[in-house]
Design an enzyme around this catalytic site. Structure first.
Site, PDB file in Angstrom:
ATOM      1  N   GLU A 358       0.870  -1.182   0.000  1.00  0.00           N
ATOM      2  CA  GLU A 358       0.000   0.000   0.000  1.00  0.00           C
ATOM      3  C   GLU A 358       0.901   1.224   0.000  1.00  0.00           C
ATOM      4  O   GLU A 358       1.189   1.764  -1.048  1.00  0.00           O
ATOM      5  CB  GLU A 358      -0.926  -0.046   1.205  1.00  0.00           C
ATOM      6  CG  GLU A 358      -2.116   0.897   1.088  1.00  0.00           C
ATOM      7  CD  GLU A 358      -3.225   0.541   2.060  1.00  0.00           C
ATOM      8  OE1 GLU A 358      -4.116   1.371   2.245  1.00  0.00           O
ATOM      9  OE2 GLU A 358      -3.204  -0.571   2.635  1.00  0.00           O
ATOM     10  N   GLU A 641      -2.569   0.956  13.396  1.00  0.00           N
ATOM     11  CA  GLU A 641      -3.699   1.291  12.523  1.00  0.00           C
ATOM     12  C   GLU A 641      -5.036   1.047  13.224  1.00  0.00           C
ATOM     13  O   GLU A 641      -5.992   1.797  13.047  1.00  0.00           O
ATOM     14  CB  GLU A 641      -3.629   0.443  11.255  1.00  0.00           C
ATOM     15  CG  GLU A 641      -4.785   0.639  10.295  1.00  0.00           C
ATOM     16  CD  GLU A 641      -4.657  -0.229   9.062  1.00  0.00           C
ATOM     17  OE1 GLU A 641      -5.258   0.124   8.024  1.00  0.00           O
ATOM     18  OE2 GLU A 641      -3.959  -1.262   9.120  1.00  0.00           O
TER      19      GLU A 641
END
Length: 776
Positions: A358, A641
């Site tokens: 990502e 996260e």
């Protein structure tokens, strides 16, 4: 020196180029061996000044007479390459010899053509399928050498490299030969601008704090800190021996190596020793990639041993600009974790994470973290450069990309609809305002104004009115992430969460109201009035749509109350009742956090604004999941996260979307500086020329000390409690004044021994403010 003059537009610098963009004919395409372009040349001006201007399609490193030019990493950097490409400028005077010289430029895929995006269908060759270099070597009399098709090319011992892939290097193939020529590529040199922010550079190396051997004979090194960077090691052994380094952020419950959360990113390096027979040490670190990791697993196939090994963090923001400490070591570590997450993810672009497939510049993460970023490091040029990428990615209808630079914009057939989420697209309004308040950067407001207007018009158009009703399916026009990863607690009886329409409408108001203020700063009075009227309409309709006559918000969740109170969307007649509901929601959650990406930065500031300091203290300092200090108690060295990235027993949460290095929840540090330490930039006198002084002490943190470096010097603030009495000491540098207005938590205030009335202005220097807190 008679160098070519540069053209300057805003703070973008361009120049006239003599060189051509040349491609190595040795290049086999994306995913194959890296190539170099080279040229030998005569030089009779040894000792005279010389400068190299250089850029590339892909990534480059340059060498003159075998010596590396500069120490910048991942050059020329990452931008929307179809909008602009950075060039670098180096003083190379000391590298040139009298007589024959040689210049060699190494080229690799980089972000330009490495496969980007996650999953089974990444995008290769996103901005182009040919790597190339352009360079001008300049002396006092003008051009000494430029790239053209007289340059030669060949393949490097870097057999493969990629941003997600890692790197394969075969030292047996060192000293490569020139085997091919070069080809001129069609290229518009107007795309080239001087590097807009600080270069990516190495930080202080980190030694391993522990190492052990697993059941398969592989050595695992723990460097004690999760970073964005790479492993550098020195090895001694037989030629042909292979050293493989794999990376991970965490260990499983039984201390086994676990990097499943990297998904399809190989994120490894493979080095083949040259082993020349003399027993010489060989040192290796990757050239054109980086990783996110705390642990490294080293596998040696053949006969060799590691002599020395270190973790090398890298970042675009190497120098800290602020610090916060208190008596609670978990809080101090939380601040350090935030700093490390910023460093790891501020590599050319403010990315979500540095480890998996990502590593994209998500706009939502950036907008909630922007103010904290500015407190912790000088982020002005970094974020301004990022905003130019955001503007380049903005769609024709005004939708702002979910991330920038956006690979999907150029490949809409495969990735449709990656733009237009409220909370994310609002970065184009929020971040310029942060840069204005922190640095007095009025120019960034003007530069982004048109994009801001197009964005707020787009959000209005989603439902053709003030209340936004986003579609539920990803890719549909106006889809929103809402309050991403908002925790729900026990899945048998989940706690309430905000709905998409409420989240979207809240941010619709935030950006519209902010745009009215920005228009006022810029003297755009017609736009100011238009946006004020629109914001008032959103406020009225928000009340009708989402607030009951009894003062309860429709979804009765922490995010709704926090954002609505923080941005003055609760009518005065509902304040008392809504505060009671807000308090009860937090009490019912056992003081655990109930907010996700957009709600979390607002939660504690809203409680402080309402004077509910007791709640703010309990929520912040509780150590259960979800909570800021839970992850610290589990040994985190960066921000996670997810609130539940790791279970209390050490079990790793589902790895498909689980990064242990995401800075978003570190946005709480803004509250630590602005509320707990009590120093904020003034929107009316920006750039810390005026400092709003408004401490909101949390007894459980006493004593507190904070500092922040601004253009005028260093601001220092600290306090300690003795019972209910607070002694607050503030130091302001020349060029800064403070403004203190006593609030309900500042009883019987005195400044430097004198009673304070309605307001006190603090000149540069050190001041002591004493006040009493209300009885609990």
């Amino acid at each position: 020196m008679n160098f070519q003059p540069a053209a300057i537009s805003g703070n973008l610098v361009s120049r006239a180029w003599s060189g051509e963009m040349i491609a190595p004919l040795s290049d086999g395409g994306q995913g194959t061996a890296a190539s170099f372009v080279s040229r030998s040349f005569e030089h009779d001006g040894a000792g005279l000044p010389a400068e190299l201007f250089i850029s590339a399609l892909g990534l480059y490193r340059c060498f003159i007479n075998g010596a590396r030019v500069g120490d910048d990493l991942l050059t020329p950097g990452w931008t929307n390459y179809d909008d602009r490409i950075a060039y670098q400028r180096y003083d190379v005077s000391s590298l040139l010899n009298p007589g024959l010289n040689r210049i060699e430029i190494w080229l690799a895929d980089g972000w330009y053509r490495s496969p980007l995006m996650w999953g089974a269908k990444p995008i290769p060759n996103c901005w182009g399928d040919r790597i190339g270099a352009i360079a001008d070597l300049m002396g006092p009399g003008g051009v000494l050498l430029s790239t053209d098709t007289s340059w030669r090319s060949g393949r490097l011992p870097i057999l493969k490299s990629g941003i997600y892939f890692g790197e394969i290097y075969d030292a047996l193939l060192e000293n490569p030969m020139e085997t091919h020529g070069t080809e001129r590529l069609p290229f518009d040199t107007a795309l080239l601008v001087a590097h807009e922010t600080a270069a990516v550079r190495e930080l202080q190396p980190l030694a391993a704090v522990e190492s052990w051997t697993d059941d398969d004979g592989r050595t695992i090194y723990d460097f004690g800190q999760n970073v964005g960077g790479y492993v550098r090691y020195t090895v001694r052994g037989v030629g042909g021996t292979e050293v493989r380094v794999e990376h991970s952020e965490v260990l499983g419950p039984d201390r086994h190596f676990d990097n499943r959360n990297y998904r399809t990113a190989a994120a490894h390096t493979l080095y083949t020793l040259r082993g020349d027979g003399d027993g010489d040490d060989e040192t290796y670190a990757p050239h054109f990639t980086f990783h996110g990791f705390r642990y490294a697993r080293v596998t040696i196939t053949g006969n060799a041993k590691i002599v020395e090994i270190a973790s090398i963090p890298i970042s675009s923001v190497s120098e800290p600009a602020g610090g916060f400490t208190c008596r609670n070591p978990l809080v101090n570590r939380l601040v350090q974790n935030t700093i490390w997450s910023q460093r790891a993810n501020f590599v050319e672009v403010p990315t979500d994470c540095p480890q998996r497939d990502e590593r994209l510049g998500w706009t939502g993460d950036a907008q909630v973290f922007a103010a904290t970023a500015c407190w912790l490091s000088d982020s002005q040029s970094f974020l301004r450069k990022y905003l130019r990428d955001v503007m380049a990615d903005q769609r024709e209808d005004g939708a702002v990309s979910h991330f920038s630079p956006d690979p999907t914009r150029l490949h809409p057939a495969d990735f449709p609809g990656y733009a237009g989420s409220t909370g994310w697209g609002d970065a184009i309004v929020v971040i310029p305002w942060v840069l204005y308040t922190h640095y007095g950067d009025r120019a960034v407001l003007a530069e982004c104004l048109n994009s801001m207007v197009r964005w707020v018009d787009f959000v209005w158009s989603i439902s053709d009115g003030p209340i936004v009703h986003p579609p539920s399916h990803w890719g549909a026009r106006g889809f929103t992430f809402g309050d991403w990863l908002q925790p729900v607690g026990d899945n048998r009886k989940p706690r309430p969460t905000i709905a998409d329409d409420c989240a979207a409408t809240l941010y619709h108001f935030i950006s519209t109201d902010l745009l009215a203020k920005i228009a006022a700063v810029l003297g755009e009075h017609a736009l100011e009035e238009q946006m004020k009227q629109r914001a008032d309409e959103i406020r009225r309709t928000f009340t009708n749509e989402f607030i009951t006559p009894a003062g309860r918000l429709a979804h009765n969740d922490q995010t709704s109350y926090a954002l609505a109170f923080l941005h003055d969307l609760i009518p005065q007649e509902h304040h008392e009742a809504a505060q009671r509901h807000f308090r009860q929601v937090i009490v019912d959650a056992d003081y655990r956090i109930g907010t996700g990406f957009i709600g979390t930065p607002a939660l504690l500031p809203a409680l402080t604004k309402l004077g509910m300091d007791d709640l703010a203290e309990r929520v912040f300092l509780q150590e259960d999941v979800p909570g800021w200090l839970y992850q610290v108690s589990k040994g985190a060295t960066t921000i996670w996260e997810r609130w539940d990235s790791m279970a209390p027993d050490g079990t790793i949460y589902e790895p498909d979307m689980n990064s242990y290095n995401h800075y978003a929840y570190g946005a709480v540090c803004q509250w630590l500086f602005e509320c707990v330490a009590g120093i904020s930039p003034s929107p009316s006198v920006p750039g810390f020329a005026e400092v709003i002084v408004d401490p909101a002490p949390i007894r459980g943190l006493s004593p507190v000390a904070a500092h922040h470096d601004v253009s005028q010097g260093r601001i220092e603030a600290g306090w300690h409690c003795s019972g209910n009495e607070v002694t607050y000491v503030l130091t302001l540098p020349e060029g800064c004044i403070g403004r203190f207005r006593p609030g309900r938590r500042h009883q019987n205030p005195s400044l430097n021994g004198q009673p304070v009335g309605e307001e006190a202005v603090l000149p540069p220097g050190t001041h002591q403010l004493v006040f009493s807190l209300p009885e609990s």
